[in-house]
Write a protein that holds these residues in place. Structure first.
Motif, PDB file in Angstrom:
ATOM      1  N   ILE A   1       0.537  -0.987  -0.232  1.00 32.15           N
ATOM      2  CA  ILE A   1       0.425   0.005  -0.160  1.00 32.15           C
ATOM      3  C   ILE A   1       0.466   1.120  -0.588  1.00 32.15           C
ATOM      4  N   LYS A   2       0.298   2.464  -0.668  1.00 31.10           N
ATOM      5  CA  LYS A   2       1.202   3.235  -0.336  1.00 31.10           C
ATOM      6  C   LYS A   2       0.554   4.556   0.662  1.00 31.10           C
ATOM      7  N   SER A   3       1.172   5.670   0.783  1.00 36.41           N
ATOM      8  CA  SER A   3       0.951   6.746   1.198  1.00 36.41           C
ATOM      9  C   SER A   3       0.507   8.139  -0.015  1.00 36.41           C
ATOM     10  N   GLU A   4      -0.816   8.287   0.232  1.00 39.10           N
ATOM     11  CA  GLU A   4      -0.806   9.393  -0.837  1.00 39.10           C
ATOM     12  C   GLU A   4       0.004  10.556  -0.471  1.00 39.10           C
ATOM     13  N   SER A   5       0.694  10.871   0.187  1.00 39.89           N
ATOM     14  CA  SER A   5       1.238  11.801   1.038  1.00 39.89           C
ATOM     15  C   SER A   5       2.770  12.014   0.704  1.00 39.89           C
ATOM     16  N   SER A   6       3.311  10.734   1.480  1.00 41.42           N
ATOM     17  CA  SER A   6       4.408  10.709   0.927  1.00 41.42           C
ATOM     18  C   SER A   6       5.158   9.887  -0.124  1.00 41.42           C
ATOM     19  N   HIS A   7       4.151   9.342  -0.540  1.00 44.07           N
ATOM     20  CA  HIS A   7       4.389   7.653  -1.289  1.00 44.07           C
ATOM     21  C   HIS A   7       5.334   6.919  -1.056  1.00 44.07           C
ATOM     22  N   GLU A   8       5.633   6.765  -0.029  1.00 39.09           N
ATOM     23  CA  GLU A   8       6.304   5.742   0.712  1.00 39.09           C
ATOM     24  C   GLU A   8       4.705   4.277   0.594  1.00 39.09           C
ATOM     25  N   ILE A   9       6.151   2.971   0.836  1.00 40.07           N
ATOM     26  CA  ILE A   9       5.217   1.841   0.176  1.00 40.07           C
ATOM     27  C   ILE A   9       4.986   1.539   1.278  1.00 40.07           C
ATOM     28  N   LYS A  10       3.955   0.296   2.298  1.00 37.78           N
ATOM     29  CA  LYS A  10       4.190  -0.456   3.101  1.00 37.78           C
ATOM     30  C   LYS A  10       3.933  -1.718   1.966  1.00 37.78           C
ATOM     31  N   ILE A  11       5.107  -2.855   3.052  1.00 40.86           N
ATOM     32  CA  ILE A  11       4.590  -4.035   2.343  1.00 40.86           C
ATOM     33  C   ILE A  11       4.438  -4.866   3.552  1.00 40.86           C
ATOM     34  N   GLY A  12       2.729  -5.219   3.829  1.00 38.50           N
ATOM     35  CA  GLY A  12       3.065  -5.892   4.776  1.00 38.50           C
ATOM     36  C   GLY A  12       2.208  -7.294   4.663  1.00 38.50           C
ATOM     37  N   TYR A  13       2.066  -7.685   5.533  1.00 34.72           N
ATOM     38  CA  TYR A  13       1.331  -9.255   5.729  1.00 34.72           C
ATOM     39  C   TYR A  13      -0.451  -9.219   6.265  1.00 34.72           C
ATOM     40  N   THR A  14      -1.363  -9.986   6.256  1.00 41.46           N
ATOM     41  CA  THR A  14      -2.270 -10.207   6.856  1.00 41.46           C
ATOM     42  C   THR A  14      -3.313 -11.635   6.826  1.00 41.46           C
ATOM     43  N   ALA A  15      -2.958 -12.262   7.809  1.00 38.88           N
ATOM     44  CA  ALA A  15      -4.379 -13.935   7.465  1.00 38.88           C
ATOM     45  C   ALA A  15      -6.074 -13.645   7.539  1.00 38.88           C
ATOM     46  N   GLY A  16      -5.897 -12.200   7.764  1.00 39.72           N
ATOM     47  CA  GLY A  16      -7.190 -12.338   7.783  1.00 39.72           C
ATOM     48  C   GLY A  16      -8.007 -11.612   6.404  1.00 39.72           C
ATOM     49  N   PRO A  17      -8.506 -11.032   6.365  1.00 37.50           N
ATOM     50  CA  PRO A  17      -9.090 -10.339   5.049  1.00 37.50           C
ATOM     51  C   PRO A  17      -8.453  -8.898   5.137  1.00 37.50           C
ATOM     52  N   ILE A  18      -8.441  -8.917   3.815  1.00 40.98           N
ATOM     53  CA  ILE A  18      -6.823  -7.618   2.830  1.00 40.98           C
ATOM     54  C   ILE A  18      -7.984  -6.291   3.485  1.00 40.98           C
ATOM     55  N   GLU A  19      -9.318  -6.100   3.000  1.00 39.90           N
ATOM     56  CA  GLU A  19      -9.866  -5.190   3.794  1.00 39.90           C
ATOM     57  C   GLU A  19      -9.820  -4.687   5.026  1.00 39.90           C
ATOM     58  N   LYS A  20     -10.757  -5.577   5.906  1.00 40.35           N
ATOM     59  CA  LYS A  20     -10.095  -5.781   7.154  1.00 40.35           C
ATOM     60  C   LYS A  20      -8.779  -4.673   7.671  1.00 40.35           C
ATOM     61  N   ARG A  21      -8.056  -5.481   6.937  1.00 47.91           N
ATOM     62  CA  ARG A  21      -6.081  -4.628   7.205  1.00 47.91           C
ATOM     63  C   ARG A  21      -6.117  -3.872   7.289  1.00 47.91           C
ATOM     64  N   ILE A  22      -6.670  -3.267   5.739  1.00 54.75           N
ATOM     65  CA  ILE A  22      -6.389  -1.645   5.172  1.00 54.75           C
ATOM     66  C   ILE A  22      -7.607  -0.563   5.701  1.00 54.75           C
ATOM     67  N   THR A  23      -8.560  -1.168   6.445  1.00 53.16           N
ATOM     68  CA  THR A  23      -9.332  -0.610   7.256  1.00 53.16           C
ATOM     69  C   THR A  23      -8.327   0.300   8.752  1.00 53.16           C
ATOM     70  N   SER A  24      -8.432  -0.881   9.137  1.00 53.69           N
ATOM     71  CA  SER A  24      -7.284  -0.389  10.233  1.00 53.69           C
ATOM     72  C   SER A  24      -6.097   0.347  10.347  1.00 53.69           C
ATOM     73  N   LEU A  25      -5.326  -0.359   9.307  1.00 52.50           N
ATOM     74  CA  LEU A  25      -4.102   0.299   8.851  1.00 52.50           C
ATOM     75  C   LEU A  25      -4.724   1.792   8.679  1.00 52.50           C
ATOM     76  N   GLN A  26      -5.833   2.378   7.888  1.00 52.50           N
ATOM     77  CA  GLN A  26      -6.037   3.449   7.440  1.00 52.50           C
ATOM     78  C   GLN A  26      -6.639   4.277   8.954  1.00 52.50           C
ATOM     79  N   THR A  27      -6.540   3.657   9.792  1.00 50.16           N
ATOM     80  CA  THR A  27      -7.628   4.345  10.876  1.00 50.16           C
ATOM     81  C   THR A  27      -6.636   4.814  11.546  1.00 50.16           C
ATOM     82  N   ALA A  28      -5.744   4.408  12.159  1.00 49.26           N
ATOM     83  CA  ALA A  28      -4.320   4.640  11.873  1.00 49.26           C
ATOM     84  C   ALA A  28      -2.938   5.139  11.737  1.00 49.26           C
ATOM     85  N   HIS A  29      -3.640   6.043  10.455  1.00 55.24           N
ATOM     86  CA  HIS A  29      -2.812   7.080   9.442  1.00 55.24           C
ATOM     87  C   HIS A  29      -3.236   7.983   8.954  1.00 55.24           C
ATOM     88  N   SER A  30      -2.590   9.234   9.248  1.00 52.42           N
ATOM     89  CA  SER A  30      -3.911  10.144   8.237  1.00 52.42           C
ATOM     90  C   SER A  30      -3.900  10.912   7.566  1.00 52.42           C
TER      91      SER A  30
END
Ligand SMILES: [Zn+2]
Length: 416
Positions: free
Chosen positions: A323-352
């Motif tokens: 995933i990519k931060s739209e402000s910094s353009h940095e890219i995160k390489i992550g892993y999730t065991a669960g549904p990907i949508e859930k993971r993104i949602t929780s990451l988004q919550t933690a990310h400005s």
């Protein structure tokens, strides 16, 4: 090797003809020709088989091992008498006679049981062939099962020493273990092994043990009973009684507890919990998000539960995402065991800033780690990487290499 019975053959090949030799059949037998030729001659002369089939009989006649042994005994006597042979020479002559005209005594590499003669009609040749292949395969399966059952009793130590020739760190551990007289060789209890090793080997060797143990239980999950140890009192728990618990208020940590210890905690720090058995990697992740565990904490917890055989040592595949931060353009390489949508949602919550999914690909945590190493030069912090050309083009080719990957064109994802 199990024997094949006449009943089994007759059941499979209905046209098969069953013949039995009269009790006195050997008594007045000529010694001018081989016992086998006498047999076929008798079969046609007595009208049991049409005489025009005489020449093909030796290819289609199957005998039980008792009959076969009687025939060979007679043939041995006959050759000894007529050719005046003894010992090895005699056995050789018997073998030759059998090879030239003897009946078959095996089906699917298994001896036929009993005192029986079976004649298989030419038209049933295929049926016979199919049957012998099936019979042989069933025997293989039975043999493999037997070996597996036997091997299923083998302990970690026995498995480990069998790895002694491996050129990797497991091979090194195996060499150490092989000459360690006090190693708990009979134990398949993780707690017992880790206690022994903690007291006796280096930290590095302990990590090697964990790798070996994970490989072993991944290969033979049926040999290991899941277990758990209470974080508070340290005692080994009946897995059914183990709880995974976390504080309602002061979070960032989860505990494995028994009910008593949970109650003790509850007095000064109200807890929430759920039973440990049946927990999955996805559950852990959800819990971790809720409790606010760091990625490292999740990994440690996951490893511990794998070592305890509470969650599968592998095959616990999930998703590796970019995933990519739209402000910094940095890219995160992550892993999730669960549904990907859930993971993104929780990451988004933690990310400005806004996050965009560049790609997701089925994978394991090990694969995620591999990618972290691969792009280590562009690593900024934790799982975040600079949007270097190498990484961007890697993501772009993922789709070519793995049809299961979902790819979002990164060029359409530039920030605004
Ligand atoms: Zn306890």
């Amino acid at each position: 090797m199990p024997k094949c019975t006449a009943q089994e053959i007759i059941k499979e090949i209905s046209e098969v003809q069953s013949i039995s030799l009269p009790n006195d059949w050997f008594d007045n037998l000529s010694d001018k020709q081989s016992v086998f030729s006498s047999l076929y001659q008798w079969m046609t002369d007595s009208g049991r088989v049409p005489s025009d089939q005489l020449t093909t009989l030796h290819n289609r006649t199957y005998v039980g091992e008792k009959t076969y042994s009687k025939l060979l005994t007679f043939e041995r006597k006959r050759l000894a008498k007529t050719l005046k042979l003894r010992g090895e020479k005699l056995e050789e002559a018997v073998a030759w006679s059998d090879m030239n005209s003897g009946p078959k005594s095996e089906i699917g590499q298994s001896p036929i049981a009993g005192d029986v003669i079976l004649v298989i009609p030419e038209s049933s040749r295929k049926a016979l062939n199919d049957f012998s292949i099936r019979f042989r395969n069933e025997n293989w399966l039975a043999a493999v099962k037997k070996v597996k059952n036997h091997a299923a009793g083998a302990t970690y130590y026995q498995w480990l020493v069998s790895q002694v020739e491996r050129p990797d760190h497991i091979g090194d551990t195996a060499k150490d273990a092989a000459i360690d007289d006090t190693y708990p060789r009979e134990s398949n209890d993780y707690g017992e092994l880790i206690t022994y090793l903690t007291a006796n080997v280096s930290h590095a060797a302990l990590e090697c043990f964990k790798d070996g143990w994970l490989e072993y239980i991944q290969q033979y999950p049926e040999r290991i009973k899941p277990a758990a140890w209470c974080d508070e009192c340290g005692q080994k728990l009946n897995i059914e009684d183990a709880l995974i618990a976390w504080s309602k208020e002061d979070q960032n940590e989860v505990f494995i507890l028994d009910a008593d210890c949970r109650a003790k905690f509850d007095e000064f720090d109200p807890m929430e919990s759920r039973p440990l058995p049946g927990i999955t990697g996805a559950d852990l992740e959800e819990l971790a998000t809720k409790v606010g565990l760091s990625e490292l904490d999740i990994e440690k917890l996951e490893e511990k539960l794998k070592l305890w055989a509470v969650i599968p040592a592998s095959g616990n595949s999930g998703w590796v995402y970019f995933i990519k931060s739209e402000s910094s353009h940095e890219i995160k390489i992550g892993y999730t065991a669960g549904p990907i949508e859930k993971r993104i949602t929780s990451l988004q919550t933690a990310h400005s800033s806004n996050l965009r999914v560049l790609a997701t690909v089925p994978g394991t945590r090990e694969y995620e780690k591999e990618l972290h190493r691969k792009f280590a030069d562009h690593r900024l912090k934790g799982e975040w990487f600079a949007p270097h050309h190498d990484l961007v083009s890697f993501i772009a080719v993922l789709k070519d290499n793995d049809s299961r990957a979902t790819l979002v064109d990164p060029t359409n994802q530039t920030g605004h």
